[in-house]
Design a protein around this motif. Sequence first.
Motif, PDB file in Angstrom:
ATOM      1  N   GLY A 176       0.729  -1.317  -0.167  1.00  0.00           N
ATOM      2  CA  GLY A 176      -0.102   0.027  -0.010  1.00  0.00           C
ATOM      3  C   GLY A 176       0.771   1.097   0.015  1.00  0.00           C
ATOM      4  N   MET A 177       0.504   2.208   0.641  1.00  0.00           N
ATOM      5  CA  MET A 177       1.146   3.516   0.789  1.00  0.00           C
ATOM      6  C   MET A 177       1.654   3.940  -0.693  1.00  0.00           C
ATOM      7  SD  MET A 177       1.611   4.406   4.101  1.00  0.00           S
ATOM      8  CE  MET A 177       1.318   3.648   5.644  1.00  0.00           C
ATOM      9  N   GLU A 178       2.727   3.811  -0.802  1.00  0.00           N
ATOM     10  CA  GLU A 178       3.206   4.625  -2.322  1.00  0.00           C
ATOM     11  C   GLU A 178       3.500   3.420  -3.094  1.00  0.00           C
ATOM     12  OE1 GLU A 178       7.100   3.162  -0.646  1.00  0.00           O
ATOM     13  OE2 GLU A 178       5.316   4.161   0.281  1.00  0.00           O
ATOM     14  N   GLY A 208      -5.809   3.140  -2.031  1.00  0.00           N
ATOM     15  CA  GLY A 208      -4.806   2.274  -2.904  1.00  0.00           C
ATOM     16  C   GLY A 208      -4.582   2.777  -4.360  1.00  0.00           C
ATOM     17  N   LEU A 209      -5.379   3.975  -4.597  1.00  0.00           N
ATOM     18  CA  LEU A 209      -4.933   4.438  -5.842  1.00  0.00           C
ATOM     19  C   LEU A 209      -3.377   4.817  -6.216  1.00  0.00           C
ATOM     20  CD1 LEU A 209      -6.106   5.217  -8.865  1.00  0.00           C
ATOM     21  CD2 LEU A 209      -6.925   7.626  -7.797  1.00  0.00           C
ATOM     22  N   SER A 210      -3.169   5.428  -5.141  1.00  0.00           N
ATOM     23  CA  SER A 210      -1.535   5.801  -5.140  1.00  0.00           C
ATOM     24  C   SER A 210      -0.719   4.812  -5.587  1.00  0.00           C
ATOM     25  CB  SER A 210      -1.186   6.706  -3.996  1.00  0.00           C
ATOM     26  OG  SER A 210       0.108   7.051  -4.012  1.00  0.00           O
ATOM     27  N   ALA A 211      -0.969   3.776  -4.839  1.00  0.00           N
ATOM     28  CA  ALA A 211       0.016   2.432  -4.951  1.00  0.00           C
ATOM     29  C   ALA A 211      -0.221   1.750  -6.495  1.00  0.00           C
ATOM     30  CB  ALA A 211      -0.264   1.312  -3.880  1.00  0.00           C
ATOM     31  N   LEU A 212      -1.352   1.991  -7.060  1.00  0.00           N
ATOM     32  CA  LEU A 212      -1.777   1.478  -8.163  1.00  0.00           C
ATOM     33  C   LEU A 212      -0.833   2.069  -9.311  1.00  0.00           C
ATOM     34  CD1 LEU A 212      -3.600  -0.287 -10.133  1.00  0.00           C
ATOM     35  CD2 LEU A 212      -5.310   1.365 -10.057  1.00  0.00           C
ATOM     36  N   LEU A 213      -1.260   3.496  -9.159  1.00  0.00           N
ATOM     37  CA  LEU A 213      -0.416   4.296 -10.096  1.00  0.00           C
ATOM     38  C   LEU A 213       1.021   3.977 -10.200  1.00  0.00           C
ATOM     39  CD1 LEU A 213      -2.686   7.542 -10.121  1.00  0.00           C
ATOM     40  CD2 LEU A 213      -2.850   5.870 -11.741  1.00  0.00           C
ATOM     41  N   THR A 214       1.774   3.792  -9.052  1.00  0.00           N
ATOM     42  CA  THR A 214       3.026   3.630  -8.833  1.00  0.00           C
ATOM     43  C   THR A 214       3.553   2.419  -9.722  1.00  0.00           C
ATOM     44  OG1 THR A 214       3.260   4.988  -6.700  1.00  0.00           O
ATOM     45  CG2 THR A 214       4.963   3.230  -7.245  1.00  0.00           C
ATOM     46  N   MET A 215       2.762   1.441  -9.273  1.00  0.00           N
ATOM     47  CA  MET A 215       3.119  -0.138  -9.891  1.00  0.00           C
ATOM     48  C   MET A 215       2.732   0.078 -11.191  1.00  0.00           C
ATOM     49  SD  MET A 215       1.206  -2.085  -7.122  1.00  0.00           S
ATOM     50  CE  MET A 215       2.153  -2.357  -5.323  1.00  0.00           C
ATOM     51  N   ILE A 216       1.872   0.656 -11.820  1.00  0.00           N
ATOM     52  CA  ILE A 216       1.671   0.770 -13.382  1.00  0.00           C
ATOM     53  C   ILE A 216       2.779   1.589 -14.164  1.00  0.00           C
ATOM     54  CG2 ILE A 216       0.162   1.850 -15.141  1.00  0.00           C
ATOM     55  CD1 ILE A 216      -2.308   0.914 -13.250  1.00  0.00           C
ATOM     56  N   ASN A 217       3.210   2.627 -13.153  1.00  0.00           N
ATOM     57  CA  ASN A 217       4.134   3.315 -13.770  1.00  0.00           C
ATOM     58  C   ASN A 217       5.644   3.103 -13.388  1.00  0.00           C
ATOM     59  OD1 ASN A 217       2.633   5.873 -15.409  1.00  0.00           O
ATOM     60  ND2 ASN A 217       1.768   5.583 -13.486  1.00  0.00           N
ATOM     61  N   SER A 218       5.880   1.780 -13.157  1.00  0.00           N
ATOM     62  CA  SER A 218       7.202   1.365 -12.665  1.00  0.00           C
ATOM     63  C   SER A 218       8.250   1.341 -13.796  1.00  0.00           C
ATOM     64  CB  SER A 218       7.010   0.032 -12.062  1.00  0.00           C
ATOM     65  OG  SER A 218       8.214  -0.604 -11.711  1.00  0.00           O
ATOM     66  N   CYS A 219       9.308   1.784 -13.406  1.00  0.00           N
ATOM     67  CA  CYS A 219      10.398   2.068 -14.440  1.00  0.00           C
ATOM     68  C   CYS A 219      11.247   0.487 -14.670  1.00  0.00           C
ATOM     69  CB  CYS A 219      11.423   2.922 -14.046  1.00  0.00           C
ATOM     70  SG  CYS A 219      12.297   2.679 -12.370  1.00  0.00           S
ATOM     71  N   ILE A 228      -6.679  -3.066  -7.100  1.00  0.00           N
ATOM     72  CA  ILE A 228      -6.449  -3.038  -5.766  1.00  0.00           C
ATOM     73  C   ILE A 228      -7.070  -3.914  -4.855  1.00  0.00           C
ATOM     74  CG2 ILE A 228      -6.849  -1.487  -3.930  1.00  0.00           C
ATOM     75  CD1 ILE A 228      -7.092   0.917  -6.150  1.00  0.00           C
ATOM     76  N   ASP A 229      -6.353  -4.449  -3.876  1.00  0.00           N
ATOM     77  CA  ASP A 229      -6.565  -5.405  -2.953  1.00  0.00           C
ATOM     78  C   ASP A 229      -6.968  -6.811  -3.610  1.00  0.00           C
ATOM     79  OD1 ASP A 229      -6.101  -3.797  -0.966  1.00  0.00           O
ATOM     80  OD2 ASP A 229      -8.428  -3.104  -0.824  1.00  0.00           O
TER      81      ASP A 229
END
Length: 249
Positions: A176-178, A208-219, A228-229
């Motif tokens: 979660g979180m970032e 969970g939207l923040s974590a979702l966007l981070t994961m989708i935008n992973s380098c 989410i979840d």
Amino acid sequence: MEAREVLTKFKQNEITLEEAEHYFRKQPFEEMDYAKLDSHREIRSGFPEVIFCSGKADVHFTQIFKKLYEENGEVFGTRASRHQYELVKELFPQTEYDEISHIIKIEKEKKEHVGKIAVCTAGTADIPVAEEAAQTAEYFGSEVERIYDVGVSGIHRLFSRLDVIQEANCVIAVAGMEGALASVLGGLVDKPVIAVPTSVGYGASMHGLSALLTMINSCANGIAVVNIDNGYGAGYIATQINRLGFREK
């Protein structure tokens, strides 16, 4: 019964030709008015139908649970409540319920769990979603290694278990979180990483939207992201990958 089980029983003269024919003549789903149970799903996909328990009326839930158990000799449900557990426990005392993952099941004794899936969480609060993933994978026959509370705020904890993670055929990163754990793992392993954003976090995490966007935008490369979840979805996909990895060895 599975198709292979029917054929084996016929070969061993445990059932008649007519009984075997009856199984294969059945339509690929069973009509229950309020539900159509996909009785041939395991034949097509290798996995039997699973119950998403949340939101189902009591009578619908209990009848679906009963019918799947009678059909397959086992049954697996996600997002179940204790109330739903009490309902089916009266019918089937062997029913198991996990308060953390909210998984409900009656499980056949499996001969072995194969391959390896590493399920990692960033924090302890992510464990309910991780357990949904881990127990799903175990139910479908995968060996699971749990590696919890190894988030990036103390990354040395992750490095202490890195050898175990790198041995797995697939890695599930629950955060979660970032949601940074998935990116870190993606850069450390040569196997697919299934990222699971959780709704754990303070206000700006937006459930969970923040974590979702981070994961989708992973380098990092080799990362796929589920909703989410959605621990169940991650455990299912990871099992498919693990089966391929196990077959290749």
